[in-house]
Design a protein around this motif. Structure first.
Motif, mmCIF file in Angstrom:
data_model
loop_
_atom_site.group_PDB
_atom_site.id
_atom_site.type_symbol
_atom_site.label_atom_id
_atom_site.label_comp_id
_atom_site.label_asym_id
_atom_site.label_seq_id
_atom_site.Cartn_x
_atom_site.Cartn_y
_atom_site.Cartn_z
ATOM 1 N N SER A 124 0.820 -1.211 0.000
ATOM 2 C CA SER A 124 0.000 0.000 0.000
ATOM 3 C C SER A 124 0.854 1.261 0.000
ATOM 4 O O SER A 124 0.338 2.352 -0.227
ATOM 5 C CB SER A 124 -0.917 0.014 1.222
ATOM 6 N N GLN A 125 2.158 1.113 0.282
ATOM 7 C CA GLN A 125 3.052 2.262 0.353
ATOM 8 C C GLN A 125 4.334 1.987 -0.424
ATOM 9 O O GLN A 125 4.729 0.829 -0.607
ATOM 10 C CB GLN A 125 3.423 2.574 1.805
ATOM 11 N N ILE A 126 4.985 3.084 -0.836
ATOM 12 C CA ILE A 126 6.250 3.028 -1.561
ATOM 13 C C ILE A 126 7.237 3.940 -0.845
ATOM 14 O O ILE A 126 6.873 5.035 -0.408
ATOM 15 C CB ILE A 126 6.060 3.468 -3.024
ATOM 16 N N PHE A 127 8.489 3.484 -0.733
ATOM 17 C CA PHE A 127 9.532 4.286 -0.106
ATOM 18 C C PHE A 127 10.149 5.201 -1.163
ATOM 19 O O PHE A 127 10.611 4.736 -2.211
ATOM 20 C CB PHE A 127 10.605 3.386 0.511
ATOM 21 N N ILE A 128 10.143 6.511 -0.899
ATOM 22 C CA ILE A 128 10.738 7.483 -1.810
ATOM 23 C C ILE A 128 11.779 8.309 -1.067
ATOM 24 O O ILE A 128 11.756 8.397 0.168
ATOM 25 C CB ILE A 128 9.674 8.406 -2.458
ATOM 26 N N THR A 129 12.701 8.887 -1.830
ATOM 27 C CA THR A 129 13.740 9.737 -1.255
ATOM 28 C C THR A 129 13.764 11.065 -1.996
ATOM 29 O O THR A 129 13.268 11.187 -3.113
ATOM 30 C CB THR A 129 15.130 9.065 -1.339
ATOM 31 N N GLN A 130 14.358 12.060 -1.350
ATOM 32 C CA GLN A 130 14.441 13.394 -1.943
ATOM 33 C C GLN A 130 15.838 13.630 -2.488
ATOM 34 O O GLN A 130 16.836 13.373 -1.808
ATOM 35 C CB GLN A 130 14.085 14.455 -0.906
ATOM 36 N N ARG A 131 15.908 14.134 -3.711
ATOM 37 C CA ARG A 131 17.195 14.397 -4.359
ATOM 38 C C ARG A 131 17.912 15.556 -3.658
ATOM 39 O O ARG A 131 17.267 16.516 -3.235
ATOM 40 C CB ARG A 131 16.991 14.730 -5.840
ATOM 41 N N PRO A 132 19.241 15.471 -3.546
ATOM 42 C CA PRO A 132 19.999 16.565 -2.932
ATOM 43 C C PRO A 132 19.791 17.871 -3.704
ATOM 44 O O PRO A 132 19.637 17.867 -4.931
ATOM 45 C CB PRO A 132 21.455 16.106 -3.048
ATOM 46 N N ALA A 133 19.801 18.979 -2.999
ATOM 47 C CA ALA A 133 19.542 20.292 -3.605
ATOM 48 C C ALA A 133 20.476 20.591 -4.780
ATOM 49 O O ALA A 133 20.058 21.202 -5.762
ATOM 50 C CB ALA A 133 19.659 21.384 -2.548
ATOM 51 N N LYS A 134 21.732 20.170 -4.706
ATOM 52 C CA LYS A 134 22.709 20.484 -5.755
ATOM 53 C C LYS A 134 22.661 19.522 -6.938
ATOM 54 O O LYS A 134 23.310 19.750 -7.952
ATOM 55 C CB LYS A 134 24.116 20.491 -5.169
ATOM 56 N N ALA A 135 21.888 18.440 -6.852
ATOM 57 C CA ALA A 135 21.805 17.447 -7.925
ATOM 58 C C ALA A 135 20.886 17.930 -9.040
ATOM 59 O O ALA A 135 20.098 18.852 -8.867
ATOM 60 C CB ALA A 135 21.284 16.123 -7.364
ATOM 61 N N HIS A 136 20.980 17.282 -10.201
ATOM 62 C CA HIS A 136 20.027 17.509 -11.290
ATOM 63 C C HIS A 136 18.628 17.233 -10.730
ATOM 64 O O HIS A 136 18.414 16.226 -10.073
ATOM 65 C CB HIS A 136 20.360 16.552 -12.449
ATOM 66 N N LYS A 137 17.710 18.152 -10.932
ATOM 67 C CA LYS A 137 16.347 18.054 -10.380
ATOM 68 C C LYS A 137 16.386 18.008 -8.848
ATOM 69 O O LYS A 137 15.612 17.314 -8.203
ATOM 70 C CB LYS A 137 15.589 16.854 -10.954
ATOM 71 N N GLY A 138 17.292 18.755 -8.268
ATOM 72 C CA GLY A 138 17.443 18.813 -6.820
ATOM 73 C C GLY A 138 16.162 19.216 -6.105
ATOM 74 O O GLY A 138 15.425 20.086 -6.579
ATOM 75 N N GLY A 139 15.890 18.549 -4.989
ATOM 76 C CA GLY A 139 14.698 18.816 -4.187
ATOM 77 C C GLY A 139 13.486 18.007 -4.620
ATOM 78 O O GLY A 139 12.520 17.903 -3.871
ATOM 79 N N PHE A 140 13.540 17.426 -5.823
ATOM 80 C CA PHE A 140 12.438 16.579 -6.284
ATOM 81 C C PHE A 140 12.525 15.233 -5.567
ATOM 82 O O PHE A 140 13.566 14.838 -5.064
ATOM 83 C CB PHE A 140 12.526 16.350 -7.794
#
Length: 134
Positions: free
Chosen positions: A19-35
């Motif tokens: 029912s759930q998926i584990f997601i992570t946030q991209r580092p601010a300095k990475a391509h598409k950072g913060g996504f």
């Protein structure tokens, strides 16, 4: 100028009742950072996509995938990058996922995934997740 195509293997980590998926946030300095994103990374020379996703999940979120199923393959071109993706469902694993590289990570209900901002390349896989798993 032609862009070099980068092959990425990605794990869609499901909780035991799926029912759930584990997601992570991209580092601010990475391509598409913060996504937000599903854990994964570049397929290395001589490695299959499945081998790469197993390695990347250990490196990024500290789990050992034990039940892996191919889910979707696709390409996406950004102005500065050309990417080929292989997405895998991670139906079982050993360990507890966390942001092993210091990145925020969390379990999210499949129905809540549209509330998170993912890179544009993830739009087709998000639609399929909601359609097939939601």
């Amino acid at each position: 100028m032609d862009k070099k195509r980068i092959h990425i293997a990605v794990g869609i980590i499901l909780n035991p009742d799926r029912s759930q998926i584990f997601i992570t946030q991209r580092p601010a300095k990475a391509h598409k950072g913060g996504f937000w994103e599903f854990a994964g990374g570049q397929v290395e020379h001589g490695e299959t996509a499945e081998q790469a996703v197993i390695r990347e999940l250990e490196e990024e979120v500290g789990i050992a995938a034990t039940d892996i199923e191919a889910f979707m393959s696709m390409t996406h071109d950004y102005p500065d990058k050309a990417l080929t993706f292989d997405f895998f469902l991670i139906k079982a694993f050993d360990g507890v996922p966390y942001g092993k590289e210091g990145q925020p990570g969390q379990w999210v209900a499949i129905s809540a995934l549209p509330n998170f901002t993912f890179p544009e390349a993830n739009e087709p896989v998000l639609a399929k997740i909601v359609d097939v798993l939601g």
